[in-house]
Design an enzyme around this catalytic site. Sequence first.
Site, PDB file in Angstrom:
ATOM      1  N   CYS A  31      11.487  -7.206  10.299  1.00  0.00           N
ATOM      2  CA  CYS A  31      11.070  -6.602  11.693  1.00  0.00           C
ATOM      3  C   CYS A  31      12.254  -6.630  12.505  1.00  0.00           C
ATOM      4  O   CYS A  31      12.097  -5.449  13.349  1.00  0.00           O
ATOM      5  CB  CYS A  31      10.045  -7.364  12.077  1.00  0.00           C
ATOM      6  SG  CYS A  31      10.338  -9.298  11.908  1.00  0.00           S
TER       7      CYS A  31
ATOM      8  N   GLY B  42       2.882  -9.628  10.990  1.00  0.00           N
ATOM      9  CA  GLY B  42       2.724  -8.386   9.984  1.00  0.00           C
ATOM     10  C   GLY B  42       2.608  -7.275  10.705  1.00  0.00           C
ATOM     11  O   GLY B  42       3.393  -7.036  11.814  1.00  0.00           O
ATOM     12  N   SER B  43       1.889  -6.049  10.238  1.00  0.00           N
ATOM     13  CA  SER B  43       1.843  -5.008  10.703  1.00  0.00           C
ATOM     14  C   SER B  43       1.508  -4.724  12.270  1.00  0.00           C
ATOM     15  O   SER B  43       0.201  -5.550  12.430  1.00  0.00           O
ATOM     16  CB  SER B  43       1.178  -3.895   9.828  1.00  0.00           C
ATOM     17  OG  SER B  43      -0.146  -4.316   9.640  1.00  0.00           O
ATOM     18  N   THR B  44       1.742  -3.787  12.945  1.00  0.00           N
ATOM     19  CA  THR B  44       1.220  -3.534  14.312  1.00  0.00           C
ATOM     20  C   THR B  44      -0.207  -3.149  14.004  1.00  0.00           C
ATOM     21  O   THR B  44      -1.315  -3.561  14.991  1.00  0.00           O
ATOM     22  CB  THR B  44       1.972  -2.491  14.944  1.00  0.00           C
ATOM     23  OG1 THR B  44       3.460  -2.920  15.315  1.00  0.00           O
ATOM     24  CG2 THR B  44       1.318  -2.103  16.232  1.00  0.00           C
TER      25      THR B  44
ATOM     26  N   LYS C 225      -2.698 -18.940   5.799  1.00  0.00           N
ATOM     27  CA  LYS C 225      -2.930 -18.144   4.765  1.00  0.00           C
ATOM     28  C   LYS C 225      -1.426 -17.300   4.411  1.00  0.00           C
ATOM     29  O   LYS C 225      -1.048 -16.472   5.343  1.00  0.00           O
ATOM     30  CB  LYS C 225      -3.846 -16.944   5.126  1.00  0.00           C
ATOM     31  CG  LYS C 225      -4.173 -16.305   4.131  1.00  0.00           C
ATOM     32  CD  LYS C 225      -4.900 -14.704   4.320  1.00  0.00           C
ATOM     33  CE  LYS C 225      -4.000 -13.713   4.403  1.00  0.00           C
ATOM     34  NZ  LYS C 225      -3.108 -13.281   2.976  1.00  0.00           N
TER      35      LYS C 225
ATOM     36  N   GLU D 282       3.513 -11.366  16.193  1.00  0.00           N
ATOM     37  CA  GLU D 282       4.715 -10.860  15.965  1.00  0.00           C
ATOM     38  C   GLU D 282       4.580  -9.622  14.974  1.00  0.00           C
ATOM     39  O   GLU D 282       4.176  -9.803  13.821  1.00  0.00           O
ATOM     40  CB  GLU D 282       5.634 -11.994  15.388  1.00  0.00           C
ATOM     41  CG  GLU D 282       5.832 -13.177  15.883  1.00  0.00           C
ATOM     42  CD  GLU D 282       6.878 -13.176  16.999  1.00  0.00           C
ATOM     43  OE1 GLU D 282       7.363 -11.896  17.229  1.00  0.00           O
ATOM     44  OE2 GLU D 282       7.063 -13.936  18.040  1.00  0.00           O
TER      45      GLU D 282
ATOM     46  N   GLU E 264       8.605   2.617  11.551  1.00  0.00           N
ATOM     47  CA  GLU E 264       9.269   1.476  10.944  1.00  0.00           C
ATOM     48  C   GLU E 264       9.291   1.467   9.323  1.00  0.00           C
ATOM     49  O   GLU E 264       8.248   1.441   8.576  1.00  0.00           O
ATOM     50  CB  GLU E 264       8.430   0.334  11.244  1.00  0.00           C
ATOM     51  CG  GLU E 264       9.279  -0.863  10.550  1.00  0.00           C
ATOM     52  CD  GLU E 264       8.443  -2.316  10.928  1.00  0.00           C
ATOM     53  OE1 GLU E 264       7.086  -2.407  10.967  1.00  0.00           O
ATOM     54  OE2 GLU E 264       9.025  -3.258  11.362  1.00  0.00           O
TER      55      GLU E 264
ATOM     56  N   GLY F  19      -2.145  -6.127  13.312  1.00  0.00           N
ATOM     57  CA  GLY F  19      -2.355  -7.065  14.574  1.00  0.00           C
ATOM     58  C   GLY F  19      -3.209  -6.708  15.782  1.00  0.00           C
ATOM     59  O   GLY F  19      -3.767  -7.462  16.580  1.00  0.00           O
TER      60      GLY F  19
HETATM   61  P1  NAP Z   1      -0.068  -6.789   6.996  1.00  0.00           P
HETATM   62  O1  NAP Z   1      -1.309  -5.874   6.213  1.00  0.00           O
HETATM   63  O2  NAP Z   1      -0.147  -6.680   8.513  1.00  0.00           O
HETATM   64  O3  NAP Z   1      -0.110  -8.216   6.395  1.00  0.00           O
HETATM   65  C1  NAP Z   1       0.204  -9.299   7.096  1.00  0.00           C
HETATM   66  C2  NAP Z   1      -0.541 -10.492   7.025  1.00  0.00           C
HETATM   67  O4  NAP Z   1      -1.868 -10.218   7.492  1.00  0.00           O
HETATM   68  C3  NAP Z   1      -1.004 -10.777   5.292  1.00  0.00           C
HETATM   69  O5  NAP Z   1      -0.931 -12.048   4.936  1.00  0.00           O
HETATM   70  C4  NAP Z   1      -2.218  -9.865   5.307  1.00  0.00           C
HETATM   71  O6  NAP Z   1      -2.837 -10.262   4.096  1.00  0.00           O
HETATM   72  C5  NAP Z   1      -2.950 -10.414   6.407  1.00  0.00           C
HETATM   73  N1  NAP Z   1      -3.878  -9.224   6.578  1.00  0.00           N
HETATM   74  C6  NAP Z   1      -4.275  -8.174   6.205  1.00  0.00           C
HETATM   75  N2  NAP Z   1      -5.137  -7.689   6.749  1.00  0.00           N
HETATM   76  C7  NAP Z   1      -5.744  -8.380   7.534  1.00  0.00           C
HETATM   77  C8  NAP Z   1      -7.117  -8.653   8.485  1.00  0.00           C
HETATM   78  N3  NAP Z   1      -7.884  -7.661   8.386  1.00  0.00           N
HETATM   79  N4  NAP Z   1      -7.439  -9.911   8.876  1.00  0.00           N
HETATM   80  C9  NAP Z   1      -6.589 -10.806   8.852  1.00  0.00           C
HETATM   81  N5  NAP Z   1      -5.459 -10.863   8.149  1.00  0.00           N
HETATM   82  C10 NAP Z   1      -5.111  -9.782   7.573  1.00  0.00           C
HETATM   83  O7  NAP Z   1       0.995  -6.121   6.461  1.00  0.00           O
HETATM   84  P2  NAP Z   1       1.597  -5.547   5.119  1.00  0.00           P
HETATM   85  O8  NAP Z   1       0.415  -4.637   4.545  1.00  0.00           O
HETATM   86  O9  NAP Z   1       1.965  -6.751   4.266  1.00  0.00           O
HETATM   87  O10 NAP Z   1       2.889  -4.674   5.398  1.00  0.00           O
HETATM   88  C11 NAP Z   1       2.560  -3.395   6.042  1.00  0.00           C
HETATM   89  C12 NAP Z   1       3.669  -3.026   7.121  1.00  0.00           C
HETATM   90  O11 NAP Z   1       3.669  -3.958   7.973  1.00  0.00           O
HETATM   91  C13 NAP Z   1       5.173  -3.046   6.575  1.00  0.00           C
HETATM   92  O12 NAP Z   1       5.425  -2.054   5.767  1.00  0.00           O
HETATM   93  C14 NAP Z   1       6.037  -3.302   7.770  1.00  0.00           C
HETATM   94  O13 NAP Z   1       6.249  -2.046   8.149  1.00  0.00           O
HETATM   95  C15 NAP Z   1       4.906  -4.098   8.418  1.00  0.00           C
HETATM   96  N6  NAP Z   1       5.325  -5.709   8.520  1.00  0.00           N
HETATM   97  C16 NAP Z   1       6.011  -6.146   9.414  1.00  0.00           C
HETATM   98  C17 NAP Z   1       6.229  -7.477   9.239  1.00  0.00           C
HETATM   99  C18 NAP Z   1       6.641  -8.317  10.450  1.00  0.00           C
HETATM  100  O14 NAP Z   1       7.590  -9.360  10.124  1.00  0.00           O
HETATM  101  N7  NAP Z   1       6.761  -7.811  11.724  1.00  0.00           N
HETATM  102  C19 NAP Z   1       6.014  -8.270   8.313  1.00  0.00           C
HETATM  103  C20 NAP Z   1       5.199  -7.611   7.276  1.00  0.00           C
HETATM  104  C21 NAP Z   1       5.009  -6.256   7.261  1.00  0.00           C
HETATM  105  P3  NAP Z   1      -2.742  -9.876   2.598  1.00  0.00           P
HETATM  106  O15 NAP Z   1      -1.602 -10.445   1.977  1.00  0.00           O
HETATM  107  O16 NAP Z   1      -3.995  -9.951   1.943  1.00  0.00           O
HETATM  108  O17 NAP Z   1      -2.348  -8.368   2.819  1.00  0.00           O
END
Ligand code: NAP
Length: 454
Positions: A262, A206-208, A153, A228, A355, A211
Amino acid sequence: MTTQVINPATEEVVGTVPSTSVAETDAAIARAHAAWPSWRAVAPADRARLLRRFAEAVDGDIERLARLEVANSGHTIGNARWEAGNVRDVLQYYSAAPERLFGKQIPVAGGINLTFAEPLGVVGVIVPWNFPMPIAGWGFAPALAAGNTVVLKPAELTPLTALRLAELAREAGIPEDVFQVIPGKGSVVGERFVTHPDVRKVVFTGSTEVGKRIMAGCADQVKRVTLELGGNNANVVFADADLERAAATAPYAVFDNAGQDCCARSRILVQRSVYDKFMALLEPAVSGVLVDDPGKDGTEMGPLISGDHLEKVRSYVDESTPVAFRGNAPGGPGFWFPPTVVAPVGPDHRVVTDEVFGPVVAVLPFDDEADAVRLANDTEYGLSGSIWTRDIERAIRVSRGVAAGNLSVNSHSSVRYSTPFGGFKQSGLGRELGPDALDAFTDTKNVFVAIEEL
Ligand code: NAP
Ligand code: MG
């Protein structure tokens, strides 16, 4: 249902993709589950050959993939070409794995004892928007090599390159149900990877916050999980460092990908005795960062990913935030935010503790080695970091002292496909890339064969 994909540099619609429902996700998982027995039975040399053909197909498509990423994600064209090349390299690297998934023969009494590295089944890969191509590849390449089938996804904001990669896999001869890309919402498709019993492993970046939910959800089925997550990484500059080089490279260590990384070194810790000198060198380096149309060769930084994310980043630079100096950014449409250096600032300001995930860096002074390590570790994250010094003993001591998974000395490199990548503390669980990533996509089976003595 469909979702519109927006170019973050222009705010124009660049495409429309389907938004997969729960029922469609279940159907995709069922197809992946049905395809697994024949995929794991493909002879190791043939599976290797298919992965090499996939790598060649990506190689032949680098420019198209890169242009797609520029339009979808606002990545600079230079970065996007590197990212597409990284998918090729990771496929190439793990194409050697099917023929090298060794077990062990362990000496025991009464017979022989063998171990097998068995694939898990269907692996669900959940990808964020910040590095759509590399993070996808770090999941699907070793997963496929180990004999698993994959449902992936992409982030809702950035699905285009992942969909193209699925087409390239099919062109290379990888069966359609062995590697499926299903765009849609995290709360729908991603959540289903966690709850569906036929998905045996979830790889999440993605986000902590999300995660933690994924880890808790996976516990219900004792589902394997690799995480991660975020980072809040320190770039530690000692007085004996090559200050010119440390200052010239520091902007790129945090403003690359507009800080949406990240591994971004978003806290620069500078030894107090050289703090003023370092700041004087940093200012021209920051104004020299070329922020422009990401499709133009030579551009060094593009826009942020979305209007929402721009608002979030902007909220960190308010009246309470002391800005030392800033770089430039284009006006007009697009989600632009200029490189921003925050100082002097205390360690408790939220621009330091959170972050930010944008082109914002805080510079803080430290007194001695112990103080530097204490400050670097003053975070729940532990992903990466850099140490600048000419003293090799200090470099090693501080590298051992900083609680993070990926450190670099006199450089800012975190990622090589041949070396392990991952976080300490709340930055994640497990490791990707490198020689041991296959362990995360297999379970060890032990078989004892009795041999009767004559
Ligand atoms: P996120 O919400 O954690 O999204 C990452 C992935 O997880 C996306 O594909 C997202 O889908 C999916 N996701 C969201 N909610 C989920 C759930 N309940 N169950 C399963 N999968 C789910 O991150 P974000 O909203 O894009 O970013 C928010 C913050 O996270 C950023 O500002 C940053 O601080 C951090 N971040 C860290 C990394 C990293 O590389 N470690 C990467 C991205 C973001 P959708 O596309 O539908 O949201
Ligand atoms: Mg989210």
